[in-house]
Design a protein around this motif. Structure first.
Motif, PDB file in Angstrom:
ATOM      1  N   GLY A 101       0.807  -1.212   0.000  1.00  0.00           N
ATOM      2  CA  GLY A 101       0.000   0.000   0.000  1.00  0.00           C
ATOM      3  C   GLY A 101       0.839   1.260   0.000  1.00  0.00           C
ATOM      4  O   GLY A 101       2.052   1.246   0.202  1.00  0.00           O
ATOM      5  N   GLU A 102       0.165   2.362  -0.230  1.00  0.00           N
ATOM      6  CA  GLU A 102       0.813   3.657  -0.445  1.00  0.00           C
ATOM      7  C   GLU A 102       1.719   4.101   0.710  1.00  0.00           C
ATOM      8  O   GLU A 102       2.857   4.513   0.489  1.00  0.00           O
ATOM      9  CB  GLU A 102      -0.284   4.699  -0.692  1.00  0.00           C
ATOM     10  N   LYS A 103       1.259   4.025   1.940  1.00  0.00           N
ATOM     11  CA  LYS A 103       2.046   4.523   3.074  1.00  0.00           C
ATOM     12  C   LYS A 103       3.269   3.659   3.336  1.00  0.00           C
ATOM     13  O   LYS A 103       4.364   4.168   3.586  1.00  0.00           O
ATOM     14  CB  LYS A 103       1.182   4.622   4.331  1.00  0.00           C
ATOM     15  N   ARG A 104       3.098   2.352   3.286  1.00  0.00           N
ATOM     16  CA  ARG A 104       4.234   1.459   3.544  1.00  0.00           C
ATOM     17  C   ARG A 104       5.287   1.547   2.437  1.00  0.00           C
ATOM     18  O   ARG A 104       6.446   1.227   2.664  1.00  0.00           O
ATOM     19  CB  ARG A 104       3.761   0.017   3.711  1.00  0.00           C
ATOM     20  N   ARG A 105       4.889   1.958   1.256  1.00  0.00           N
ATOM     21  CA  ARG A 105       5.848   2.098   0.152  1.00  0.00           C
ATOM     22  C   ARG A 105       6.802   3.271   0.354  1.00  0.00           C
ATOM     23  O   ARG A 105       7.733   3.453  -0.409  1.00  0.00           O
ATOM     24  CB  ARG A 105       5.107   2.245  -1.176  1.00  0.00           C
ATOM     25  N   LEU A 106       6.579   4.042   1.379  1.00  0.00           N
ATOM     26  CA  LEU A 106       7.496   5.134   1.718  1.00  0.00           C
ATOM     27  C   LEU A 106       8.553   4.698   2.734  1.00  0.00           C
ATOM     28  O   LEU A 106       9.425   5.487   3.095  1.00  0.00           O
ATOM     29  CB  LEU A 106       6.709   6.329   2.255  1.00  0.00           C
ATOM     30  N   LEU A 107       8.473   3.445   3.204  1.00  0.00           N
ATOM     31  CA  LEU A 107       9.379   2.927   4.236  1.00  0.00           C
ATOM     32  C   LEU A 107      10.284   1.840   3.670  1.00  0.00           C
ATOM     33  O   LEU A 107       9.830   1.010   2.875  1.00  0.00           O
ATOM     34  CB  LEU A 107       8.564   2.333   5.389  1.00  0.00           C
ATOM     35  N   GLU A 108      11.540   1.817   4.116  1.00  0.00           N
ATOM     36  CA  GLU A 108      12.433   0.743   3.693  1.00  0.00           C
ATOM     37  C   GLU A 108      11.835  -0.602   4.090  1.00  0.00           C
ATOM     38  O   GLU A 108      11.362  -0.768   5.218  1.00  0.00           O
ATOM     39  CB  GLU A 108      13.821   0.913   4.311  1.00  0.00           C
TER      40      GLU A 108
END
Length: 177
Positions: free
Chosen positions: A67-74
């Motif tokens: 998902g969108e938010k987790r795709r911002l995290l390593e």
């Protein structure tokens, strides 16, 4: 019959997702990694191990599920303990892996490759019931077949099926325990 080359997976991923998500599939070395864009790289990277086809599918499945938010995290911010997990750690690992591995299974079906679950714990002390784990993944596949795969997973399944000339829609008959 088409060969299964990881270069095709890279090209299809680029074609389907790069423009919208600024994300590339990259052949890496030892360990897979998801690296969001930063000052060192202008695009997000799904790095899979050694050019292994299965590794590429596994990492793409995690990306589709994240998902969108987790795709911002390593590594999508997921908890991970490497090979060598004890029983409790292994059970937690398997719970986190059910949905991504169900997506991965659909990718395999879309290209005509055999799928097997990955318990990723060869030297751990935690016993794994591979049959029970595969059944849990299969049950998730059944839920996805009735309610729909995540949007990006469905897009990639369609692209794979088109490239490998696999008829859609996927049905339970395509997934054998």
């Amino acid at each position: 019959m088409l060969q299964h080359n990881y270069q095709d997976l890279i090209a299809l991923f680029e074609q389907v997702f790069f423009q919208q998500y600024n994300t590339r599939l990259i052949k890496g070395a030892d360990e897979p990694l998801y690296a969001p864009a930063d000052e060192n790289c202008a695009y997000h990277q799904i790095i899979f191990a050694h050019g292994y086809y299965a590794s590429a599918f596994h990492e793409i499945a995690h990306w589709c599920h994240a998902g969108e938010k987790r795709r911002l995290l390593e590594d999508f911010g997921y908890w991970y303990i490497p090979d060598g997990r004890d029983q409790a750690q292994q059970l937690k690992f398997e719970q986190v892996e059910i949905k991504p591995q169900a997506i991965e299974w659909a990718f395999c079906v879309a290209v005509g490759k055999k799928f097997d679950v990955s318990v990723d714990n060869l030297s751990g002390t935690g016993n794994t019931d591979r049959i029970a784990f595969k059944l849990a993944v299969y049950q998730q596949v059944a839920r996805y077949l009735s309610s729909g795969f995540p949007h990006d997973a469905q897009l990639y399944i369609a692209a794979l099926a088109d490239f490998y000339q696999t008829p859609l829609p996927l049905t339970r008959a395509h997934f054998a325990l």
